[in-house]
Design an enzyme around this catalytic site. Structure first.
Site, short mmCIF file in Angstrom:
data_model
loop_
_atom_site.label_atom_id
_atom_site.label_comp_id
_atom_site.label_asym_id
_atom_site.label_seq_id
_atom_site.Cartn_x
_atom_site.Cartn_y
_atom_site.Cartn_z
N SER A 31 70.85 22.63 43.10
CA SER A 31 71.23 23.55 42.01
C SER A 31 70.83 24.97 42.35
O SER A 31 71.59 25.92 42.14
CB SER A 31 70.51 23.14 40.72
OG SER A 31 70.97 21.91 40.27
N ARG A 35 73.24 28.44 43.37
CA ARG A 35 73.05 29.68 42.58
C ARG A 35 72.59 30.83 43.48
O ARG A 35 73.02 31.97 43.30
CB ARG A 35 72.04 29.43 41.46
CG ARG A 35 72.63 28.56 40.32
CD ARG A 35 71.53 28.01 39.44
NE ARG A 35 72.03 27.33 38.26
CZ ARG A 35 72.52 26.09 38.21
NH1 ARG A 35 72.62 25.37 39.34
NH2 ARG A 35 72.92 25.55 37.07
N GLY A 103 80.90 19.46 41.86
CA GLY A 103 81.16 19.88 40.49
C GLY A 103 80.43 21.16 40.15
O GLY A 103 80.95 22.03 39.44
N GLN A 178 75.88 23.20 33.86
CA GLN A 178 77.01 23.81 34.57
C GLN A 178 77.86 24.63 33.62
O GLN A 178 78.27 25.75 33.95
CB GLN A 178 77.86 22.72 35.23
CG GLN A 178 77.12 22.01 36.36
CD GLN A 178 77.94 20.88 36.97
OE1 GLN A 178 79.06 20.61 36.55
NE2 GLN A 178 77.37 20.22 37.96
N ASP A 329 70.69 13.23 36.97
CA ASP A 329 71.13 12.73 38.28
C ASP A 329 70.29 11.57 38.78
O ASP A 329 70.58 10.99 39.83
CB ASP A 329 71.08 13.87 39.30
CG ASP A 329 72.12 14.94 39.00
OD1 ASP A 329 73.17 14.61 38.42
OD2 ASP A 329 71.88 16.11 39.35
N LYS A 356 80.30 12.02 36.36
CA LYS A 356 79.63 12.57 37.56
C LYS A 356 80.52 12.37 38.79
O LYS A 356 81.70 12.13 38.65
CB LYS A 356 78.25 11.94 37.71
CG LYS A 356 77.28 12.35 36.60
CD LYS A 356 77.03 13.83 36.61
CE LYS A 356 76.19 14.29 35.44
NZ LYS A 356 76.07 15.75 35.38
N ARG A 360 79.32 7.01 37.03
CA ARG A 360 78.03 6.46 37.46
C ARG A 360 77.52 5.37 36.55
O ARG A 360 76.65 4.59 36.96
CB ARG A 360 76.97 7.57 37.53
CG ARG A 360 76.97 8.25 38.85
CD ARG A 360 75.77 9.15 39.05
NE ARG A 360 76.02 9.94 40.24
CZ ARG A 360 75.56 11.15 40.45
NH1 ARG A 360 74.80 11.75 39.55
NH2 ARG A 360 75.83 11.78 41.57
C1 S3P Z 1 73.76 20.77 37.74
C2 S3P Z 1 73.87 20.28 36.48
C3 S3P Z 1 74.09 18.86 36.18
C4 S3P Z 1 73.80 17.97 37.39
C5 S3P Z 1 74.37 18.52 38.65
C6 S3P Z 1 73.81 19.89 38.94
C7 S3P Z 1 73.57 22.22 37.94
O1 S3P Z 1 75.43 18.69 35.79
O2 S3P Z 1 74.32 16.68 37.16
O3 S3P Z 1 74.08 17.68 39.75
O4 S3P Z 1 73.21 22.65 39.05
O5 S3P Z 1 73.76 22.98 36.96
P1 S3P Z 1 75.91 18.94 34.26
O6 S3P Z 1 75.68 20.36 33.94
O7 S3P Z 1 77.38 18.61 34.25
O8 S3P Z 1 75.10 18.00 33.46
#
Ligand code: S3P
Length: 448
Positions: A31, A35, A103, A178, A329, A356, A360
């Protein structure tokens, strides 16, 4: 190139022959790595990033930022420099932005693209093309950006962004960092204040890092456990160095393996301990895990510490729905721990698992059921009937292009009576390059 199932890497995992032992580090936080590359491109000057995760997902983000006019340069393993054109100054990509399996890359980048006066097209691999983008398209359309996606809001998607986006005021209908991040990123180039309300707190790396680069971000906690985040638009983001901590979501795999393989004692150093990411650690301790966290310090604005896990007899646990965002996760690997534990475990309110990298929820059920572990799904709750250490195994596991499913299956195989056959471990590289070799360095004995 994204790993595709046509070049699959199957693996058979046999029960561990020895305890796991040693001290390891896991790769950088996924994450934070995404960023770091994106936000550095929006800051004036040169940002130096150390500890960057060089998994396929993050490399997709690096390629996309290059296509948008930033210049990420790799100096050595994990050390990158990014020179940002700055907020509002990205250039139109000449070709489709391929976000691979990620994603996070796709959703966060949507916020950036919607708030720049340029037209772009985004796609991804077969897994990402199934995942919902409407959750970002809907709020971002209120900036004035125009989105055109496939049926059901799936990729590929075209975005006609706005150079003068309207600031958003949005209450998240799903607990998703996200979506929150996409809205905040769109707010960077909007005049005035962007406000996001989240009924349940989700990981706050975006808020922390935007502040690190000089944005004005005010966070207010609500009495019911949620948060209201306010961002002042058009900040002057200035390049600052970033040290990426080890990913707690990656540490989860050697950690649970150490708890389950009898006689093990494993240390994992330099792991991120952001409280909105550590739900798994809390849960494992509730299950009776001998898990110690020491040497807690702050690095790059995030808490970091060292973990030590020793083999433990775990018992079942009831995980509240409110904890889900802080361990979203980690449910597949927690399900493996619960399968080994004594007594039933209930994971409440895990509906987000359905969207996911794979579905999952059903993939975790199949992972356990195919290996002789009983499960029940009641509404949005998953119940795992623990075997008290007697996991039969002997099953085949389909990973559905999902790295965390694959790693969870390897840990299951280490403690099952019969070998576990995994269809494809190639996707592990999206988040944890070198996973199988690192696990072998502590004694896993994977045949690679
Ligand atoms: C993430 C947020 C999560 C997580 C993903 C990373 C992020 O997803 O499952 O692996 O870096 O903001 P969601 O925001 O869809 O829950």
């Amino acid at each position: 190139m994204t790993h595709e199932p046509s070049s699959s890497h199957p693996l058979r995992v046999a029960r561990a022959r020895q305890p796991l032992s040693g001290a390891i580090r896991v790769p950088g936080d996924k994450s934070i790595s995404h960023r770091a590359l994106m936000f550095a491109a929006l800051a004036r000057g040169e940002t130096r990033i150390t500890g960057l995760l060089e998994g396929e997902d993050v490399l997709r983000t690096a390629t996309a930022m290059r296509a948008l006019g930033a210049a990420p340069v790799r100096d050595e393993a994990g050390t990158w420099r990014v020179t940002g054109p700055g907020v509002g100054r990205l250039s139109e990509p000449e070709d489709v932005l391929d976000m691979g399996n990620s994603g996070t890359a796709a959703r966060l980048l949507s916020g950036i693209l919607a708030s720049h006066g340029l037209t772009s097209v985004m796609s991804g691999d077969a897994s990402l093309r199934k995942r919902p983008m409407k959750r970002v398209m809907d709020p971002l359309a209120a900036t004035g950006a125009v989105f055109l996606a496939r049926e059901g809001g799936r990729l590929p998607m075209a975005i006609q962004g706005r150079a003068d986006p309207a600031p958003l005021d949005y209450c998240l209908p799903v607990a998703s960092a996200q979506v929150k991040s996409a809205v905040l990123l769109a707010g960077l180039n909007a005049q005035g204040e962007t406000r996001v309300e989240e009924p349940v707190a989700t990981r706050d790396h975006t808020e922390n890092m935007l502040r690190h680069f000089g944005a004005e971000v005010v966070v207010e906690k609500t009495p019911t456990g949620g948060r209201i985040i306010r961002l002042k638009g058009r900040p002057d983001l200035v390049a600052r160095d970033i040290a990426v901590p080890g990913d707690p979501s990656s540490a989860a795999f050697p950690l649970v393996a150490a708890l389950l393989v009898s006689g093990s004692d494993v240390q994992i150093t330099g792991v991120g301990l952001n409280p909105l990411r550590t739900g798994l650690f809390t849960t494992l301790v509730e299950m009776g895990a001998a898990l110690e966290i020491t040497n807690i310090r702050t690095e790059g604005g995030e808490p970091v510490g060292d973990l030590r896990a020793r083999a433990s007899a775990l018992h079942g646990v009831d995980v509240p729905a409110a904890r889900a965002p802080s361990m979203i996760d980690e449910y597949p690997i927690l399900a493996v721990a619960a399968a080994h534990a004594t007594g039933p475990s209930r994971f409440r309110g895990v509906e987000e698992l359905r969207v996911k990298e794979s579905d999952r929820l059903s993939a975790t059920v199949a992972l356990l059921e195919n290996n002789g572990v009983r499960t029940t799904v009641e509404g949005d709750d998953l119940i795992v009937h623990g075997t008290g250490g007697d996991i039969p195994g002997g099953g085949q596991v389909q990973t559905h292009m999902d790295h965390r499913l694959a790693m969870s299956a390897t840990v299951l195989g280490l403690v099952a009576a019969q070998q576990v056959e995994i269809d494809d471990t190639g996707f592990i590289d999206t988040s944890f390059p070198g996973y199988l070799a690192l696990m072998n360095s502590i004694g896993a004995g994977f045949w690679i």
